[in-house]
Design a protein around this motif. Structure first.
Motif, PDB file in Angstrom:
ATOM      1  N   ARG A  24       0.833  -1.201   0.000  1.00  0.00           N
ATOM      2  CA  ARG A  24       0.000   0.000   0.000  1.00  0.00           C
ATOM      3  C   ARG A  24       0.877   1.264   0.000  1.00  0.00           C
ATOM      4  NH1 ARG A  24      -5.240   0.061   0.960  1.00  0.00           N
ATOM      5  NH2 ARG A  24      -5.198  -2.089   1.662  1.00  0.00           N
ATOM      6  N   GLN A  66       2.748  16.911   0.508  1.00  0.00           N
ATOM      7  CA  GLN A  66       1.701  16.145  -0.166  1.00  0.00           C
ATOM      8  C   GLN A  66       1.927  14.640   0.055  1.00  0.00           C
ATOM      9  OE1 GLN A  66      -1.579  15.117  -2.407  1.00  0.00           O
ATOM     10  NE2 GLN A  66      -1.089  17.081  -1.528  1.00  0.00           N
ATOM     11  N   ALA A  69       0.826  13.817   3.519  1.00  0.00           N
ATOM     12  CA  ALA A  69      -0.637  13.816   3.638  1.00  0.00           C
ATOM     13  C   ALA A  69      -1.231  12.566   3.000  1.00  0.00           C
ATOM     14  CB  ALA A  69      -1.217  15.074   2.993  1.00  0.00           C
TER      15      ALA A  69
ATOM     16  N   LYS B 140     -10.605   2.924  -1.187  1.00  0.00           N
ATOM     17  CA  LYS B 140     -10.125   3.675  -0.038  1.00  0.00           C
ATOM     18  C   LYS B 140      -9.348   2.727   0.883  1.00  0.00           C
ATOM     19  CE  LYS B 140     -11.885   6.675   3.653  1.00  0.00           C
ATOM     20  NZ  LYS B 140     -13.092   7.190   4.303  1.00  0.00           N
ATOM     21  N   TYR B 141      -9.840   1.492   0.949  1.00  0.00           N
ATOM     22  CA  TYR B 141      -9.190   0.472   1.748  1.00  0.00           C
ATOM     23  C   TYR B 141      -9.705  -0.880   1.293  1.00  0.00           C
ATOM     24  CZ  TYR B 141      -6.790  -1.492   5.758  1.00  0.00           C
ATOM     25  OH  TYR B 141      -5.923  -2.189   6.547  1.00  0.00           O
ATOM     26  N   ARG B 166     -13.735  11.573   4.214  1.00  0.00           N
ATOM     27  CA  ARG B 166     -14.052  11.628   2.790  1.00  0.00           C
ATOM     28  C   ARG B 166     -14.463  10.219   2.388  1.00  0.00           C
ATOM     29  NH1 ARG B 166      -9.695  13.020  -1.931  1.00  0.00           N
ATOM     30  NH2 ARG B 166     -11.116  12.972  -3.675  1.00  0.00           N
ATOM     31  N   LYS B 197      -8.565   9.235  12.693  1.00  0.00           N
ATOM     32  CA  LYS B 197      -7.788  10.358  12.191  1.00  0.00           C
ATOM     33  C   LYS B 197      -8.666  11.443  11.570  1.00  0.00           C
ATOM     34  CE  LYS B 197      -4.953   7.602   9.978  1.00  0.00           C
ATOM     35  NZ  LYS B 197      -3.934   7.078   9.080  1.00  0.00           N
ATOM     36  N   ASP B 319     -10.364  16.176   3.874  1.00  0.00           N
ATOM     37  CA  ASP B 319      -9.209  15.345   3.546  1.00  0.00           C
ATOM     38  C   ASP B 319      -7.974  16.234   3.454  1.00  0.00           C
ATOM     39  OD1 ASP B 319      -7.273  13.761   2.463  1.00  0.00           O
ATOM     40  OD2 ASP B 319      -8.417  13.158   0.685  1.00  0.00           O
ATOM     41  N   PRO B 320      -7.068  16.161   4.448  1.00  0.00           N
ATOM     42  CA  PRO B 320      -5.901  17.053   4.444  1.00  0.00           C
ATOM     43  C   PRO B 320      -5.044  16.912   3.190  1.00  0.00           C
ATOM     44  CG  PRO B 320      -6.086  15.906   6.541  1.00  0.00           C
ATOM     45  CD  PRO B 320      -7.095  15.282   5.616  1.00  0.00           C
ATOM     46  N   SER B 321      -5.104  15.766   2.531  1.00  0.00           N
ATOM     47  CA  SER B 321      -4.248  15.579   1.358  1.00  0.00           C
ATOM     48  C   SER B 321      -4.723  16.412   0.168  1.00  0.00           C
ATOM     49  CB  SER B 321      -4.170  14.104   0.974  1.00  0.00           C
ATOM     50  OG  SER B 321      -5.375  13.681   0.391  1.00  0.00           O
ATOM     51  N   GLN B 322      -5.910  16.985   0.261  1.00  0.00           N
ATOM     52  CA  GLN B 322      -6.390  17.828  -0.846  1.00  0.00           C
ATOM     53  C   GLN B 322      -5.865  19.251  -0.745  1.00  0.00           C
ATOM     54  OE1 GLN B 322      -7.899  16.257  -3.404  1.00  0.00           O
ATOM     55  NE2 GLN B 322      -7.312  14.580  -2.032  1.00  0.00           N
ATOM     56  N   ILE B 323      -5.377  19.611   0.427  1.00  0.00           N
ATOM     57  CA  ILE B 323      -4.888  20.978   0.637  1.00  0.00           C
ATOM     58  C   ILE B 323      -3.555  21.157  -0.084  1.00  0.00           C
ATOM     59  CG2 ILE B 323      -4.165  22.679   2.377  1.00  0.00           C
ATOM     60  CD1 ILE B 323      -7.141  21.918   2.631  1.00  0.00           C
ATOM     61  N   ASN B 324      -3.460  22.216  -0.882  1.00  0.00           N
ATOM     62  CA  ASN B 324      -2.221  22.531  -1.606  1.00  0.00           C
ATOM     63  C   ASN B 324      -1.785  21.413  -2.547  1.00  0.00           C
ATOM     64  OD1 ASN B 324      -1.939  25.042  -0.396  1.00  0.00           O
ATOM     65  ND2 ASN B 324      -0.796  24.208   1.335  1.00  0.00           N
ATOM     66  N   LYS B 325      -2.706  20.527  -2.920  1.00  0.00           N
ATOM     67  CA  LYS B 325      -2.331  19.442  -3.831  1.00  0.00           C
ATOM     68  C   LYS B 325      -2.084  20.010  -5.229  1.00  0.00           C
ATOM     69  CE  LYS B 325      -5.323  16.581  -5.637  1.00  0.00           C
ATOM     70  NZ  LYS B 325      -6.371  15.564  -5.773  1.00  0.00           N
ATOM     71  N   HIS B 328      -2.000  26.327  -4.594  1.00  0.00           N
ATOM     72  CA  HIS B 328      -1.559  26.783  -3.274  1.00  0.00           C
ATOM     73  C   HIS B 328      -2.646  27.653  -2.675  1.00  0.00           C
ATOM     74  CE1 HIS B 328       1.045  28.157  -0.063  1.00  0.00           C
ATOM     75  NE2 HIS B 328       0.568  29.361  -0.307  1.00  0.00           N
TER      76      HIS B 328
END
Lengths: 169, 603
Positions: A24, A66, A69, B140-141, B166, B197, B319-325, B328
Motif C-alpha cells: 500500500r 503532499q 498527507a 479507499k481500503y 471523505r 484520524k 481530507d488534508p491531502s487535498q490541501i495545496n495538492k 496553493h
C-alpha cells in the motif's frame, strides 16, 4: 510563495503490520510518481503488530507535504513524521561491501576500512567483506574509495532514522 | 438464525455461525437494505445465505461493473453506503472500473468479493485473482479475510471506513472456506474502527480568520463541490443560509450541483471547462475564493498559473491531502464542510459588520453583465421539420420533467450530453444529480438509473445518455425489465462520440478518427426486445410530444432522440487555457470577445 527547491527528505511512519501494508505504501509512491531512494521496514513493537517504515524520498517542500498527507490518510498508518523537516535526527544505514584485490590495493583497502571504522566480517586470501554503519554520505564516500581498490559487490540496508532527544514518533 | 444478536446488536456475541450467516447479520446490523450483485462459484455460500433471509433485497444486474455504478447511485441518492456483491476472478476485475469511479467521486461503497478457498490462494485456481492487489489503488481500503475470528470485525470496520471522513469504496475479499466455516459474530458496538484520524470539527481560529478575510472581500466567490453533498442535506441547507447571509455569489463543480439551488439568482452555474461564462470570469476575477468541499480538479482550474490569479484562497476540506495538492491556498481549514459553514455563519454574525456592500453591488453588476451574454443560448430552427439541436432536446427534457412536479433523479453517461445536462438541468436539492465526474466513465448512467430507481421507487428517474455511452452498459435494460423499473432513458443520438468528435474538430483538424457511431442498433426494437417502450423523435415538431409521452409512461422507456450531428458544447476552456480564454458558442462569439476585454479591464 516560498521558493521550493527539491531536496531529500527522510519520512518515518508507523503502520499496522498486516498483509499488503507495505504494498500500500510503495504503491502510493509509484502510483503518484514519487521517488523512493531507500526504504527500510521492520516490526518495532513487542507483539510485532506495528512496523516502522523509513523512506528517503526527494521533492520540493510542497511535494513532501503532499506525500506526508497521502501517507497519513492510509487507514493502517497511525503516524507519519518528516524527520528532515522536524529538526535534528539520526539517520543511519549499514552496508556490506565486498572488495576483491591483492597486494598494494588490498593493504590500502584495509587501511581505509580502519580509518572508517569498518569491520572486516569475512576475510579470504583475495577478498574482504566490510561491514560499515553510518550516514548515507559516509557509506557513499567509503564505497567511492573502494572502487579503484577492487570493489566487487555492495549490499546496503537503506536508512533507519530516529529523532534526537526525548521526543518520540 | 438466532435473534439474540439482533436484539442486542452492540453486545459481544461469540456464538459461532457459518461465515455467510455472519456476513448477513453484519449487513443487517449496518442497515443494509439492498445489495447489487451477480453470483458465481466463489460466492455460492453467500447467495445461499441471501436466499434464506428476507431482510436484504438483492438486485441482480447483468454485469459487475453495473452493480458498482448502481450501488454508487443508490449511495449518492440516499446518503447510505452502497453494497456490491461479486464473485472471484472476473467478477472482481469487472468491478474495478466502478470502484475507481467511486473513489474519484468519493462515494461510500462496500464491495464484497468472493475468493477461492484460502488453501488455494496463490495456486492459480479457477477464477482466482489477486483481488486485494488489483483493487488496492482503486479503493479507499481493502481486506482479504484470512481468519474467521476477524470476519465480523472486518465487515463493521469496512462500513465505518466507507462512510467516514471523505467517503469511498472499501472492498472485502471473502474466501469461500471462510464463508462456509464457522465464525464468531461480533456486534458493531464492540468494534473500534480505525477512523480516528478524521477531523470533523474545524479549528475555530481558522474559521474566524477565514471570515475575517471574507469580511474584507470586495469580489468574493463560493466555489462549492461534491463534499457538500457528501456532508449530508443539512450541509446544503447551511450553504444556502451562508450565501443568503453574505450575498456572495456561488458557483459549483459538476459534483456539487444541487447543493445550492440551480434556479437561485445567487447561483452562477457550473465553473470549469464547460462552465458558464459568468462562473468562469467570476472565478478569474474574484478577490476572495472560498472553496467548500471541492478539490481544484484540472477540469475546474484550466491553466494552473492563470487560475484565479488575484484571489485570497480559502480551502475547506475534510481530507488534508487535498490541501495545496494542486493550487496553493492561503488559508486551509480541515473539517466537515457542513460544520465549518455553520461556524462561518456564527463568526459572520459575531464579527464586525461587512463594510464593502458597495463593492459587492459593483461585483454583482459585473456578474450580471457577464450573465447577460446568456452563454448557454443556442439557435434552434423553429420549422416543424427542423433538425433537433441536442441542447434543445436536453433543455426540453428538463423543462417537461419539471412540469410533472415529480421528485426527479437524473443520471448521465459521459460526454457532450453530460455537460449539456449539467448546464441545462437546474437542481433545487442535493442527491438528485448522478454523474461520473472524476473518472468520466462511459456506461455509468444506465446502471446508475437502476440504483436510483431501486432506492426511490416512486420517483421519476432519467438517464440523459449518448448513443455511444448507452451501448457500454446496455445490458442493464435487462435489469430494468426484470425489476420493472420505470427508468426513462433519453439517448441524445448524434451518431458520434460527441465529445471526441468535438475535440477532433477543434484540436485535430476535423479528422474524425474512429469517433463515428457506425452500425447502431434500432433503439426502438432494442427497447422492445428488452420489454421496454421504444420511441423516437427526428424532427422538432415530434420532440415535445415524445418527451411528454415518455415521461407519462408508467414503465421503462428508451427514447431515441435523433439530433444534429455537428453541435459542439460551449462555452469551453480548451485544455491548457485560462478561465478568461473561453471559447464561446456561435451565438455569443462576437459579443463575448468584447465582454472579455471589458471584463479584463474591470476585474
Amino acid at each position: 510563495m516560498q521558493k521550493e527547491i527539491p531536496g531529500p527528505a527522510v519520512i518515518s511512519l508507523l503502520v499496522d503490520n498486516e498483509s499488503g501494508a507495505l504494498a500500500r505504501i510503495i504503491g502510493l509512491f509509484s502510483g503518484r510518481g514519487y521517488n523512493i531512494r531507500s526504504l527500510t521496514v521492520a516490526p518495532v513493537d513487542e507483539e510485532g503488530l506495528v512496523s516502522r517504515v523509513n523512506v528517503v524520498t526527494t521533492g520540493t517542500p510542497a511535494d513532501i507535504r503532499q506525500i506526508e498527507a497521502q501517507i497519513e490518510r492510509q487507514v493502517p498508518v497511525s503516524r507519519v513524521v518528516n524527520l528532515t523537516a522536524e529538526g535534528p535526527h539520526v539517520a543511519r544505514e549499514m552496508a556490506l561491501i565486498k572488495v576483491v584485490s591483492h597486494g598494494e590495493a588490498r593493504t590500502e583497502a584495509l587501511r581505509i576500512a580502519q580509518a572508517f571504522r569498518a569491520r572486516a566480517v569475512d576475510t579470504t586470501a583475495s577478498s574482504f567483506v566490510f561491514e560499515l554503519t553510518g550516514s548515507t554520505d559516509k557509506l557513499d564516500s567509503f564505497i567511492e574509495l573502494m572502487r579503484p581498490l577492487g570493489l566487487a559487490e555492495v549490499s546496503r540496508t537503506g536508512v533507519a532514522a530516529i529523532r534526537r532527544g526525548p521526543q518520540t514518533i | 438464525m438466532s435473534n439474540t444478536a439482533s436484539a442486542h446488536p452492540a453486545t459481544k456475541n461469540t456464538a459461532s455461525l457459518p461465515g455467510a450467516e455472519v456476513l448477513m447479520r453484519a449487513l443487517q446490523e449496518q442497515g443494509v437494505e439492498v445489495i447489487f450483485g451477480y453470483p458465481g462459484g466463489a460466492v455460492l455460500p453467500i447467495y445461499d445465505a441471501l436466499f434464506r433471509q428476507n431482510a436484504i433485497r438483492h438486485v441482480l444486474v447483468r454485469h459487475e461493473q453495473a452493480a458498482v455504478h448502481a450501488a454508487e447511485a443508490y449511495a449518492r441518492s440516499t446518503g447510505k453506503v452502497g453494497v456490491v456483491l461479486v464473485t472471484s476472478g472476473p467478477g472482481a476485475t469487472n468491478a474495478v472500473t466502478g470502484l475507481l469511479d467511486a473513489l474519484m467521486d468519493s462515494i461510500p461503497l462496500v464491495c464484497l468479493s468472493g475468493q477461492v478457498p484460502s488453501p488455494l490462494i496463490g495456486y492459480d485456481a479457477f477464477q482466482e485473482a489477486d483481488t486485494t492487489g488489483i483493487t488496492r489503488p482503486v479503493t479507499k481500503y481493502n481486506y482479504l479475510v484470512r481468519d474467521p475470528e476477524t470476519l465480523a470485525e472486518t465487515l463493521h470496520e469496512a462500513f465505518a471506513i466507507a462512510r467516514s471522513g471523505r467517503p469511498g469504496p472499501v472492498l472485502v475479499d471473502l474466501p469461500k472456506n471462510i464463508m462456509v466455516g464457522d465464525a464468531p459474530y461480533v456486534g458493531a458496538g464492540a468494534v473500534t474502527p480505525r477512523t480516528g484520524k478524521v477531523r470533523m470539527d474545524p479549528e475555530r481560529a481558522a474559521v474566524a480568520a477565514a471570515v475575517a478575510a471574507m469580511k474584507k472581500a470586495r469580489r468574493p466567490l463560493f466555489y462549492t463541490g461534491g463534499g457538500i453533498i457528501n456532508a449530508g442535506p443539512q450541509a446544503s441547507e447551511t450553504l444556502r443560509k451562508l450565501a443568503r447571509l453574505t450575498r456572495f455569489p456561488v458557483t459549483s463543480t459538476l459534483m456539487g450541483l444541487g447543493a445550492f439551488p440551480g434556479t437561485d439568482s445567487q447561483f452562477l452555474g457550473m465553473l470549469g471547462m464547460h462552465g458558464t461564462y459568468e462562473a468562469n470570469l467570476a472565478t478569474h476575477g474574484c478577490d476572495v475564493l472560498i472553496a467548500l468541499g471541492s478539490r481544484f480538479d484540472d477540469r475546474v482550474t484550466g491553466r494552473l498559473d492563470a487560475f484565479s490569479p488575484d484571489s485570497f484562497k480559502i480551502h475547506v476540506d475534510i481530507d488534508p491531502s487535498q490541501i495545496n495538492k494542486i493550487v496553493h491556498v492561503d488559508l486551509p481549514i480541515i473539517g466537515d464542510v457542513g460544520r465549518t459553514m455553520a461556524l462561518m455563519i456564527e463568526e459572520w454574525e459575531a464579527q464586525s459588520a461587512y463594510e464593502h456592500n458597495d463593492d459587492l453591488d459593483a461585483w454583482w453588476q459585473q456578474i450580471e453583465a457577464w450573465r447577460s451574454l446568456d452563454c448557454l443560448r443556442f439557435s434552434q430552427d423553429q420549422a416543424p421539420d427542423a433538425v433537433i439541436k441536442p441542447q434543445q432536446a436536453i433543455r426540453r427534457i428538463y423543462e417537461l420533467a419539471r412540469e410533472t412536479e415529480r421528485e426527479t433523479y437524473v443520471s448521465t453517461e459521459v460526454g457532450q450530453h453530460q455537460m449539456w445536462a449539467a448546464q441545462y438541468f437546474q437542481f433545487d436539492a442535493p442527491n438528485r444529480w448522478l454523474t461520473s465526474g472524476g473518472l468520466g466513465t462511459m456506461g455509468y448512467g444506465l446502471p446508475a438509473a437502476v440504483g436510483a430507481q431501486i432506492a426511490h421507487s416512486d420517483a421519476l428517474v432519467l438517464d440523459i445518455a449518448g448513443e455511444a455511452s448507452t451501448l457500454m452498459n446496455v445490458q442493464e435494460l435487462g435489469t430494468i425489465a426484470q425489476y420493472r423499473l420505470p427508468v426513462k432513458l433519453f439517448i441524445i443520438n448524434n451518431h458520434y462520440m460527441g465529445m471526441v468528435r468535438q475535440w477532433q474538430e477543434l484540436l485535430h483538424g476535423s479528422r474524425y478518427s474512429e469517433s463515428y457511431s457506425d452500425a447502431l442498433p434500432d433503439f426502438i426494437r432494442l427497447a422492445e426486445s428488452f420489454h421496454a417502450k421504444g420511441m423516437r423523435a427526428t424532427r422538432l415538431d415530434e420532440l415535445d410530444n415524445v418527451i411528454r409521452e415518455a415521461l407519462a409512461h408508467p414503465g421503462p422507456v428508451v427514447v431515441d432522440l435523433c439530433v444534429a450531428e455537428g453541435e459542439n458544447c460551449f462555452p469551453m476552456i480548451p485544455s491548457g487555457a485560462a478561465h478568461n480564454e473561453m471559447i464561446l458558442g456561435p451565438e455569443q462569439e462576437e459579443r463575448g470577445v468584447q465582454v472579455t476585454r471589458e471584463g479584463r479591464a474591470l476585474v
